[in-house]
Design an enzyme around this catalytic site. Sequence first.
Site, PDB file in Angstrom:
ATOM      1  N   SER A   1       0.837  -1.203   0.000  1.00 62.10           N
ATOM      2  CA  SER A   1       0.000   0.000   0.000  1.00 62.10           C
ATOM      3  C   SER A   1       0.865   1.243   0.000  1.00 62.10           C
ATOM      4  O   SER A   1       2.051   1.197   0.313  1.00 62.10           O
ATOM      5  CB  SER A   1      -0.908   0.029   1.237  1.00 62.10           C
ATOM      6  OG  SER A   1      -1.788  -1.069   1.255  1.00 62.10           O
TER       7      SER A   1
ATOM      8  N   SER B   1      -3.409  -3.663  -3.085  1.00 61.81           N
ATOM      9  CA  SER B   1      -2.706  -2.461  -2.639  1.00 61.81           C
ATOM     10  C   SER B   1      -3.706  -1.376  -2.254  1.00 61.81           C
ATOM     11  O   SER B   1      -4.594  -1.030  -3.026  1.00 61.81           O
ATOM     12  CB  SER B   1      -1.787  -1.956  -3.756  1.00 61.81           C
ATOM     13  OG  SER B   1      -0.949  -0.921  -3.298  1.00 61.81           O
TER      14      SER B   1
ATOM     15  N   ASP C   1      -4.090   2.205  -2.023  1.00 61.69           N
ATOM     16  CA  ASP C   1      -3.425   3.422  -2.516  1.00 61.69           C
ATOM     17  C   ASP C   1      -4.384   4.588  -2.354  1.00 61.69           C
ATOM     18  O   ASP C   1      -5.346   4.722  -3.109  1.00 61.69           O
ATOM     19  CB  ASP C   1      -3.024   3.241  -3.982  1.00 61.69           C
ATOM     20  CG  ASP C   1      -2.166   1.995  -4.198  1.00 61.69           C
ATOM     21  OD1 ASP C   1      -1.383   1.680  -3.295  1.00 61.69           O
ATOM     22  OD2 ASP C   1      -2.299   1.364  -5.251  1.00 61.69           O
TER      23      ASP C   1
END
Length: 368
Positions: free
Chosen positions: A234, A272, A274
């Site tokens: 991340s 992830s 983000d």
Amino acid sequence: MTKKRLREHGYSVGRLPTGVHNSITDVAQVQVGHTTLKEPSQGILTGVTAILPHSGNPFQEKVAAAVHVINGFGKTTGLIQIEELGVLESPILLTNTFSVPAVTEGGLRWLMEANPTLGRQDGTVNVVTAECNDGLLNQIRGLHVRPEHALKAIHSAQSNRPAEGGVGAGTGMVCFGWKGGIGTASRRVSVPGLSGHIGSLVLTNFGDPEDLTILGVPMTGLRERPTPSSTDGSIIIVLGTDLPLDSRQLKRLAKRATFGLARTGSIAHHGSGDIVIAFSNANRQPHRSETPVLTSRRIAEDGPLISLCFRAAAEATEEAILNSLFLAETVTSREGRTVAALPQKEVLKWLRKYKRPLESGSLHPFSG
């Protein structure tokens, strides 16, 4: 080799000039503090990072804010209220995934101490906490971060250039297979009659080692290879500015951080988280208004300034990510997992095959 930022080796990112510190703290009144918990023999490699949007009381003086979710595999608090109301009323707190509840409590305790009427006449408050998973190095199930660590990070916040690399929330993070963590950078934006700063602070814990790109150069030629790690990490990106942007404009600004992230090689893998959080402290909204109508300034969008802001967000984010890599140190966990620091000497040698270091004072990163 002494750890230095990429810029200190003669390479800059993008076209725009930096602020004095090349940090999010170049934004007027913004402060950053860390609490670092680093006891590898005990399985503890984690911490807290706090970003204060201004030097006053953020609950009483709220700032314009926005959120952009690039990929939503994340565990945060407070973002839906920012989306709804367009304001930030707490410090922005960063930590590991399992420590979000404890850190949120710490932020809440700080706000309650500063605002005795919270939970009474003034209702409740929206504490913003974001995270990355440092479980590769940190024994995350130990819940080592407690509310007092968040309080310590907030109380330690200062307006000088903050520490970067494996500190605070970045202590146990991994980026492109190398040691990652906290990074920051800034850009000065000016047009006739107005100037200010846009700063980026990142918590990096993402990326496939084969994708790492520095100044457009894929790092596939490095002889030293990082320890294989999951690509499903991340990144949290915090953008701050002292230019008068409203929440809608900040949403547009936050989207441009995506380009800075992409330039380093990220594709935002499935797992992830983000997330971009953006704020402007140029216009502050009182918790209780004495008038039914509030007025504020915002930059015009029919001139060059808005595009300069977009460029600043992309450039500062790209450089902040690289700073998180260049300033992190090798770490070994209690289980014997070693995550190596980016091999600066080899990276610079590889870069010099394609790019000449800049002359002092030059702004442009590329040579023929």
